[in-house]
Motif scaffolding. Structure first.
Motif, mmCIF file in Angstrom:
data_model
loop_
_atom_site.group_PDB
_atom_site.id
_atom_site.type_symbol
_atom_site.label_atom_id
_atom_site.label_comp_id
_atom_site.label_asym_id
_atom_site.label_seq_id
_atom_site.Cartn_x
_atom_site.Cartn_y
_atom_site.Cartn_z
ATOM 1 N N GLN A 1 2.358 2.193 -3.380
ATOM 2 C CA GLN A 1 1.386 2.695 -4.345
ATOM 3 C C GLN A 1 0.823 4.066 -3.987
ATOM 4 N N THR A 2 0.884 4.437 -2.710
ATOM 5 C CA THR A 2 0.222 5.670 -2.284
ATOM 6 C C THR A 2 1.177 6.819 -1.947
ATOM 7 N N THR A 3 2.459 6.522 -1.760
ATOM 8 C CA THR A 3 3.419 7.565 -1.413
ATOM 9 C C THR A 3 3.643 8.525 -2.583
ATOM 10 N N ASP A 4 3.754 9.805 -2.266
ATOM 11 C CA ASP A 4 4.075 10.809 -3.282
ATOM 12 C C ASP A 4 5.524 10.624 -3.700
ATOM 13 N N ASP B 1 0.833 -1.198 0.000
ATOM 14 C CA ASP B 1 0.000 0.000 0.000
ATOM 15 C C ASP B 1 0.869 1.248 0.000
ATOM 16 N N TYR B 2 1.932 1.197 0.764
ATOM 17 C CA TYR B 2 2.833 2.345 0.874
ATOM 18 C C TYR B 2 3.456 2.690 -0.477
#
Length: 234
Positions: free
Chosen positions: A132-135, A129-130
């Motif tokens: 895929q979601t981190t800027d 998840d990290y």
């Protein structure tokens, strides 16, 4: 064009004075540069700022003398102060690698500039998840792992309870597929792991003790990179 524009993290050495069995660092650095390693990270939890600056200068000189300044990236782990001090002395340092609890990426980018490399250790807990979601707009690559438990980087790959989480080759393949930026994987990586690791689709491997503590670092460095090139997923 900066080295950031042509960043290659395929063969990546992490090294500090505590990783060499008391041997000089210079011959190890010379060996990996000669072997064709594309990234060197200076990392130490025991060295002083002055010692780190001297070590960074040593690495930069070795890279320059080998004519690899535009091919072998030099980064420092965590220590923004060391990088800024080194650059003030005219030392070519290409960037920084930080972890989740280190200086924020945005601060690194502000002080080091757009031409510098900024690598980030991918958070182990809830990794996918990290990723895929981190800027990632200010990040050049993720560092992930460990593949195996390792004593040279005991803070690598722990969950919220401090338990070591190792990654399977299947998970690493998934990581490569999901990540929007290049991924380099390490943590206990040995020569025997390279063929399978190279086939996962990640951008590179990183090692510490497999080279720095090897009986013959020059041979170990060469064997690792040769195996990577022979097995790398196209």
């Amino acid at each position: 064009m900066s080295i950031r524009d042509n960043l290659d993290i395929s063969a990546y050495l992490v090294i500090g004075p505590e990783n060499t069995k008391g041997r000089p660092i210079a011959p190890i650095l010379e060996a990996v540069v000669e072997a064709g390693y594309t990234c060197i990270q200076i990392r130490s939890k025991t060295a002083s700022a002055r010692e780190l600056i001297e070590l960074t200068c040593l690495a930069a000189d070795i890279i320059e003398k080998a004519g690899q300044s535009d091919k072998t990236a030099l980064v420092v782990n965590d220590r923004l102060d060391v990088i800024l001090a080194a650059r003030k002395d005219g030392i070519k340092v290409d960037g920084i690698h930080v972890g989740q609890s280190d200086i924020p990426v945005s601060v690194c980018r502000e002080y080091l500039g757009e031409e510098s490399i900024v690598g980030l250790s991918a958070q182990t807990n809830e990794l996918f998840d990290y990723i895929q979601t981190t800027d990632v707009s200010q990040i050049d690559y993720f560092g992930a792992g460990p593949l195996h438990e390792t004593q040279t980087k005991t803070d690598c790959g722990t969950d919220l309870d401090g338990k070591v989480i190792t990654r399977s080759f299947e998970e690493i393949s998934r990581l490569a597929d999901l990540s929007p930026i290049p991924v380099v994987v390490g943590g206990g990586v040995k020569r025997a792991d390279i063929p399978e690791l190279a086939k996962t689709g990640i951008s590179g491997f990183f090692v510490i003790s497999a080279v720095s503590e090897a009986d013959n670092p020059k041979i170990a460095a060469a064997e690792l990179i040769e195996s990577w090139k022979a097995n790398c997923k196209k």
